[in-house]
Design a protein around this motif. Structure first.
Motif, PDB file in Angstrom:
ATOM      1  N   ASP A   1      25.986  18.248   9.906  1.00 28.55           N
ATOM      2  CA  ASP A   1      26.055  19.192   8.791  1.00 28.55           C
ATOM      3  C   ASP A   1      26.490  20.589   9.227  1.00 28.55           C
ATOM      4  O   ASP A   1      26.550  21.505   8.418  1.00 28.55           O
ATOM      5  N   LEU A   2      26.788  20.742  10.535  1.00 32.42           N
ATOM      6  CA  LEU A   2      27.194  22.045  11.066  1.00 32.42           C
ATOM      7  C   LEU A   2      28.607  21.987  11.625  1.00 32.42           C
ATOM      8  O   LEU A   2      29.068  20.933  12.090  1.00 32.42           O
ATOM      9  N   THR A   3      29.293  23.123  11.603  1.00 35.87           N
ATOM     10  CA  THR A   3      30.541  23.273  12.359  1.00 35.87           C
ATOM     11  C   THR A   3      30.142  23.703  13.761  1.00 35.87           C
ATOM     12  O   THR A   3      29.723  24.838  13.988  1.00 35.87           O
TER      13      THR A   3
ATOM     14  N   ILE B   1      27.412  27.292  10.581  1.00 37.72           N
ATOM     15  CA  ILE B   1      28.303  27.492  11.728  1.00 37.72           C
ATOM     16  C   ILE B   1      27.434  27.757  12.950  1.00 37.72           C
ATOM     17  O   ILE B   1      26.560  28.628  12.926  1.00 37.72           O
ATOM     18  N   SER B   2      27.668  27.010  14.022  1.00 33.43           N
ATOM     19  CA  SER B   2      26.919  27.205  15.257  1.00 33.43           C
ATOM     20  C   SER B   2      27.867  27.712  16.350  1.00 33.43           C
ATOM     21  O   SER B   2      28.921  27.118  16.583  1.00 33.43           O
TER      22      SER B   2
ATOM     23  N   TRP C   1      41.528  20.185  14.128  1.00 33.63           N
ATOM     24  CA  TRP C   1      41.908  21.304  13.278  1.00 33.63           C
ATOM     25  C   TRP C   1      42.104  20.830  11.842  1.00 33.63           C
ATOM     26  O   TRP C   1      42.672  19.770  11.594  1.00 33.63           O
ATOM     27  N   SER C   2      41.617  21.612  10.905  1.00 33.22           N
ATOM     28  CA  SER C   2      41.724  21.265   9.490  1.00 33.22           C
ATOM     29  C   SER C   2      41.597  22.546   8.680  1.00 33.22           C
ATOM     30  O   SER C   2      41.232  23.606   9.205  1.00 33.22           O
ATOM     31  N   ASP C   3      41.880  22.465   7.387  1.00 37.27           N
ATOM     32  CA  ASP C   3      41.711  23.620   6.504  1.00 37.27           C
ATOM     33  C   ASP C   3      40.250  24.067   6.487  1.00 37.27           C
ATOM     34  O   ASP C   3      39.953  25.273   6.452  1.00 37.27           O
ATOM     35  N   GLU C   4      39.349  23.107   6.505  1.00 32.67           N
ATOM     36  CA  GLU C   4      37.921  23.442   6.492  1.00 32.67           C
ATOM     37  C   GLU C   4      37.517  24.183   7.765  1.00 32.67           C
ATOM     38  O   GLU C   4      36.758  25.165   7.701  1.00 32.67           O
ATOM     39  N   LEU C   5      38.032  23.723   8.927  1.00 31.16           N
ATOM     40  CA  LEU C   5      37.704  24.393  10.183  1.00 31.16           C
ATOM     41  C   LEU C   5      38.262  25.816  10.187  1.00 31.16           C
ATOM     42  O   LEU C   5      37.592  26.762  10.633  1.00 31.16           O
ATOM     43  N   GLU C   6      39.474  25.983   9.673  1.00 32.04           N
ATOM     44  CA  GLU C   6      40.063  27.324   9.595  1.00 32.04           C
ATOM     45  C   GLU C   6      39.214  28.223   8.701  1.00 32.04           C
ATOM     46  O   GLU C   6      38.973  29.397   9.022  1.00 32.04           O
ATOM     47  N   THR C   7      38.750  27.691   7.590  1.00 30.77           N
ATOM     48  CA  THR C   7      37.901  28.474   6.685  1.00 30.77           C
ATOM     49  C   THR C   7      36.628  28.923   7.380  1.00 30.77           C
ATOM     50  O   THR C   7      36.181  30.073   7.226  1.00 30.77           O
ATOM     51  N   GLN C   8      36.030  28.032   8.165  1.00 30.07           N
ATOM     52  CA  GLN C   8      34.799  28.381   8.880  1.00 30.07           C
ATOM     53  C   GLN C   8      35.056  29.435   9.958  1.00 30.07           C
ATOM     54  O   GLN C   8      34.231  30.329  10.171  1.00 30.07           O
ATOM     55  N   LEU C   9      36.206  29.344  10.617  1.00 33.65           N
ATOM     56  CA  LEU C   9      36.534  30.335  11.637  1.00 33.65           C
ATOM     57  C   LEU C   9      36.786  31.710  10.999  1.00 33.65           C
ATOM     58  O   LEU C   9      36.368  32.739  11.531  1.00 33.65           O
ATOM     59  N   ILE C  10      37.459  31.710   9.850  1.00 32.62           N
ATOM     60  CA  ILE C  10      37.656  32.963   9.106  1.00 32.62           C
ATOM     61  C   ILE C  10      36.312  33.544   8.694  1.00 32.62           C
ATOM     62  O   ILE C  10      36.060  34.754   8.810  1.00 32.62           O
ATOM     63  N   ARG C  11      35.420  32.689   8.217  1.00 31.20           N
ATOM     64  CA  ARG C  11      34.091  33.136   7.799  1.00 31.20           C
ATOM     65  C   ARG C  11      33.333  33.745   8.983  1.00 31.20           C
ATOM     66  O   ARG C  11      32.656  34.778   8.836  1.00 31.20           O
ATOM     67  N   LEU C  12      33.468  33.126  10.157  1.00 25.71           N
ATOM     68  CA  LEU C  12      32.822  33.651  11.345  1.00 25.71           C
ATOM     69  C   LEU C  12      33.364  35.041  11.693  1.00 25.71           C
ATOM     70  O   LEU C  12      32.604  35.938  12.068  1.00 25.71           O
ATOM     71  N   GLY C  13      34.684  35.203  11.560  1.00 26.61           N
ATOM     72  CA  GLY C  13      35.276  36.510  11.825  1.00 26.61           C
ATOM     73  C   GLY C  13      34.747  37.577  10.890  1.00 26.61           C
ATOM     74  O   GLY C  13      34.481  38.722  11.306  1.00 26.61           O
TER      75      GLY C  13
END
Length: 470
Positions: A107-109, A424-425, A450-462
């Motif tokens: 359930d986590l990235t 996100i961990s 890599w996926s759209d979801e992973l990119e979204t999570q990385l943007i959120r982390l930023g």
């Protein structure tokens, strides 16, 4: 003192900055650079390493070196670490336990766990290899193996050592239950509580925890994000060391790779002082360049290097299949294995040995390396666009880790607490040291599809990181 590689790199850098060479342009090959300037392969490679350190070029598997794209160019390298030269014997246990408690959670990235996702691994083929191994082994693999370990596995690892100049035989190798087991046996064989071990800084948390659990004092060495440990710094503290443990090829978490001449010098220096070197080469097959790098073991003439590796980061993290080439420490290490392990799982080692033998491993590695390097480019683009100004990132030449350095004063332990609420961990930088440093850093794994979801999570982390710097 001026070096030829630096002059060549300087000339290419001027062409890149002046726009003569543009983003995406292919640079001369290593061989062509040798012919143009009348230099050795090592000098040509060092010139490209110098350009990579300046974020001006990037290597692509099977293709060569190219001028970096703008997203990568605007992100500078992290600074060379400057740890204290005093040994330490305690670490951030609570933080490490909190982060690694997330291992296996769907359930986590999981940017925090430094292994490739199962989606990047040939699991169906491995399942068939296990079935076949159970058919071929006597008693379906239920009997004990020799203490040295599965013959097929050791034979195939020995054959593959020719790729990095190892020239090992199956009798030089002892199988283990993964790379950490190999490192554990090595440390138990070589030292005793109270001894001091030299490691890179930052350093993989598992190594730090292992050393402390065995009673070692840990001396962290200044480490450059491209070329690894600073040899002059090692020379200054070498009288304090009883053992040295390094990840020369694609250090976790920096992704640095020691140049050949540095490896030779470190091996010779430690041998002169009678200090054994444990070499963790778990990431060596994950190179982004055109060929696999050599190992410190390649230059070991006295059996002073204990070369440890595994398929934990390349093929099957859960199988826990690893090995050691312990050099002159073979007999005491065999005794250590007999006492603590007796025998290794025959079916798993036979299956991995078969996978290495039939060529599927190299095919898998080509795909995995390409994916990891493409992921690095995706991460660099997103971080350049969405992380706070002043962010720095490493330039991994291989491996599975990306080191991110935020502005001073940013607390990535606090960032972890914010991010986990968004599922996100991350791995805060303080995990990778026993000293009060790297609080503004974090390690992100490149081993996720890599996926759209992973990119979204990385943007959120930023964006979360940005909220801490305002």
């Amino acid at each position: 003192m001026r070096y030829l590689y630096a002059d060549i790199a300087r000339g290419l850098a001027i062409q890149i900055r002046n726009g003569v060479l543009k983003p995406g342009d292919r640079l001369p090959s290593v061989r062509m650079l040798c012919q143009q300037h009348g230099i050795s392969m090592n000098t040509a490679k060092r010139a490209f390493l110098e350009l990579e350190a300046q974020s001006l070029v990037e290597s692509r598997p099977q293709s060569g070196y190219f001028v970096s794209r703008p997203a990568s160019l605007k992100l500078p390298l992290p600074e060379t670490s400057k740890p204290s030269s005093r040994p330490t014997d305690s670490g951030p246990e609570e933080l490490i336990s909190k982060v690694y408690a997330n291992m296996g959670r769907k359930d986590l990235t999981l940017f925090s766990i430094g292994v490739p996702s199962g989606n990047l691994l040939p699991t169906a083929r491995l399942q068939k290899e296990i079935i076949q191994a159970a058919r071929e082994l006597e008693a379906a693999g239920a009997e004990l193996e020799p203490i040295e370990g599965n013959v097929k596995l050791r034979r195939m690892v020995a054959q593959r050592s020719l790729l990095w100049g190892g020239n090992l035989s199956e009798d030089d190798l002892i199988s283990t239950n993964g790379s950490m087991n190999a490192l554990s046996f090595s440390l138990m064989t070589l030292g005793k509580p109270g001894d001091t071990i030299g490691v890179e800084s930052p350093c993989y948390p598992g190594i730090l925890q292992l050393a402390l659990s065995l009673g070692y004092k840990v001396l962290e060495l200044p480490t450059h994000p491209v070329t690894g440990i600073e040899i002059d710094a090692l020379k200054k503290v070498i009288h304090k060391l009883q053992v040295c443990l390094l990840i020369p090829n694609f250090n976790a978490p920096l992704g640095s790779c020691m140049p050949d001449e540095h490896k030779k010098e470190v091996v010779a220096l430690l041998a002169r002082h009678g200090i054994p070197l444990i070499e963790d080469d778990t990431y060596g097959d994950l190179y982004f360049g055109l060929q696999r790098p050599t190992c410190c073991k390649s230059y070991d003439e006295e059996g002073n290097v204990l070369w440890c590796s595994a398929v934990s980061k390349t093929l099957a993290p859960g199988y826990r299949v690893g090995w050691i080439a312990p050099g002159r420490f073979r007999q005491p290490l065999l005794k250590m294995k007999l006492v603590h392990l007796t025998s290794s799982p025959a079916v798993l080692q036979e299956a991995v040995g078969s996978f290495l033998k039939n060529g599927r491993y190299d095919s898998h590695l080509r795909t995995l390396r390409r994916t990891l390097q493409e992921n690095y480019r995706h991460y660099a683009r997103v971080i350049g666009q969405h992380f706070p100004e002043g962010t720095r990132i490493s330039r991994p030449q291989g491996g599975i880790s990306l080191w991110v350095e935020l502005e001073k004063g940013t607390d990535t332990a606090a960032l972890y607490d914010l991010a986990i609420r968004q599922r996100i961990s991350i791995a805060p930088g303080r995990m990778f040291t026993l000293q009060n440093q790297f609080e503004n850093c974090m390690r992100l794994t490149l081993g996720l599809p890599w996926s759209d979801e992973l990119e979204t999570q990385l943007i959120r982390l930023g964006k979360l990181a940005g909220s801490l710097t305002r």
